[in-house]
Design a protein around this motif. Structure first.
Motif, short mmCIF file in Angstrom:
data_model
loop_
_atom_site.label_atom_id
_atom_site.label_comp_id
_atom_site.label_asym_id
_atom_site.label_seq_id
_atom_site.Cartn_x
_atom_site.Cartn_y
_atom_site.Cartn_z
N GLU A 1 0.85 -1.19 0.00
CA GLU A 1 0.00 0.00 0.00
C GLU A 1 0.88 1.23 0.00
OE1 GLU A 1 -3.32 0.14 2.60
OE2 GLU A 1 -3.59 -2.03 2.56
N ALA A 2 0.64 2.12 -0.98
CA ALA A 2 1.41 3.36 -1.07
C ALA A 2 0.68 4.33 -1.98
CB ALA A 2 2.80 3.08 -1.60
N GLY A 3 0.97 5.61 -1.81
CA GLY A 3 0.32 6.64 -2.61
C GLY A 3 1.06 7.00 -3.88
N THR A 4 2.41 6.84 -3.87
CA THR A 4 3.20 7.18 -5.04
C THR A 4 4.13 6.02 -5.40
OG1 THR A 4 5.08 8.11 -3.82
CG2 THR A 4 3.26 9.63 -4.36
N VAL A 5 4.66 6.09 -6.60
CA VAL A 5 5.61 5.06 -7.05
C VAL A 5 6.84 5.04 -6.14
CG1 VAL A 5 7.19 4.41 -8.91
CG2 VAL A 5 4.85 5.09 -9.45
N GLY A 6 7.33 6.22 -5.76
CA GLY A 6 8.49 6.28 -4.88
C GLY A 6 8.25 5.61 -3.54
N GLN A 7 7.10 5.86 -2.95
CA GLN A 7 6.75 5.22 -1.67
C GLN A 7 6.64 3.71 -1.84
OE1 GLN A 7 3.09 7.26 -0.85
NE2 GLN A 7 4.11 8.97 0.18
N LEU A 8 6.07 3.31 -2.96
CA LEU A 8 5.91 1.88 -3.25
C LEU A 8 7.27 1.20 -3.39
CD1 LEU A 8 3.48 0.01 -3.78
CD2 LEU A 8 3.80 0.47 -6.20
N LEU A 9 8.18 1.83 -4.15
CA LEU A 9 9.51 1.25 -4.33
C LEU A 9 10.28 1.22 -3.02
CD1 LEU A 9 10.52 2.79 -7.78
CD2 LEU A 9 9.80 0.43 -7.30
N ASN A 10 10.12 2.25 -2.18
CA ASN A 10 10.77 2.24 -0.87
C ASN A 10 10.30 1.07 -0.01
OD1 ASN A 10 12.36 4.49 -1.38
ND2 ASN A 10 10.90 5.91 -0.47
N GLN A 11 9.00 0.82 -0.03
CA GLN A 11 8.45 -0.32 0.72
C GLN A 11 8.98 -1.63 0.16
OE1 GLN A 11 4.21 -0.36 1.35
NE2 GLN A 11 4.17 1.85 1.70
N LEU A 12 9.07 -1.70 -1.16
CA LEU A 12 9.58 -2.91 -1.80
C LEU A 12 11.02 -3.17 -1.37
CD1 LEU A 12 9.00 -5.17 -3.91
CD2 LEU A 12 10.02 -3.64 -5.61
N LEU A 13 11.83 -2.12 -1.30
CA LEU A 13 13.23 -2.27 -0.91
C LEU A 13 13.37 -2.57 0.58
CD1 LEU A 13 14.99 0.47 -3.02
CD2 LEU A 13 14.63 -1.94 -3.53
N GLU A 14 12.43 -2.13 1.40
CA GLU A 14 12.45 -2.52 2.81
C GLU A 14 12.24 -4.02 2.94
OE1 GLU A 14 9.60 -0.25 5.06
OE2 GLU A 14 10.59 1.65 4.55
N GLN A 15 11.38 -4.57 2.09
CA GLN A 15 11.09 -5.99 2.12
C GLN A 15 12.20 -6.81 1.45
OE1 GLN A 15 7.08 -6.75 0.91
NE2 GLN A 15 7.26 -8.95 1.15
N PHE A 16 12.79 -6.26 0.38
CA PHE A 16 13.83 -6.97 -0.38
C PHE A 16 15.01 -6.02 -0.63
CE2 PHE A 16 9.72 -8.69 -1.96
CZ PHE A 16 9.79 -9.95 -1.38
N PRO A 17 15.86 -5.78 0.36
CA PRO A 17 16.95 -4.81 0.23
C PRO A 17 17.90 -5.10 -0.93
CG PRO A 17 16.75 -5.57 2.50
CD PRO A 17 15.81 -6.40 1.68
N GLN A 18 18.06 -6.36 -1.31
CA GLN A 18 18.98 -6.70 -2.40
C GLN A 18 18.54 -6.12 -3.74
OE1 GLN A 18 19.29 -10.98 -2.20
NE2 GLN A 18 21.18 -10.82 -1.02
#
Length: 92
Positions: free
Chosen positions: A24-41
């Motif tokens: 869940e996110a409002g912008t692409v940037g927020q979405l990508l940040n959440q994705l990287l929190e889950q998969f830092p690699q």
């Protein structure tokens, strides 16, 4: 409601084999940040050392390339699909 992120086969090894993730996110940037929190690699694959999306990484909200919208500030409607598509080069 969540947004579905489609992860291409070439990058799944950095996302524990996941082909898609729902966040869940409002912008692409927020979405990508959440994705990287889950998969830092995935970070080194998607972003340069300067923190910019790599030139060969294309991100689409639905059928629209974010480079022609508002970049990482592009809004992501609930229920939308965001696709990460790395450019592939090679051959003769």
């Amino acid at each position: 409601m969540a947004v579905n992120i489609s992860i291409p086969t070439a990058l799944r090894q950095y996302a524990n084999g996941s082909g898609s993730v729902s966040l869940e996110a409002g912008t692409v940037g927020q979405l990508l940040n959440q994705l990287l929190e889950q998969f830092p690699q995935l970070g080194k694959q998607l972003y340069s050392e300067q923190g910019q999306l790599r030139s060969f990484v294309n991100v689409y909200v639905g059928d629209e390339d974010i480079r022609y919208l508002q970049g990482t500030e592009t809004a992501v409607p609930d229920g939308e699909t965001v696709s990460i598509i790395p450019a592939i080069a090679g051959g003769k």
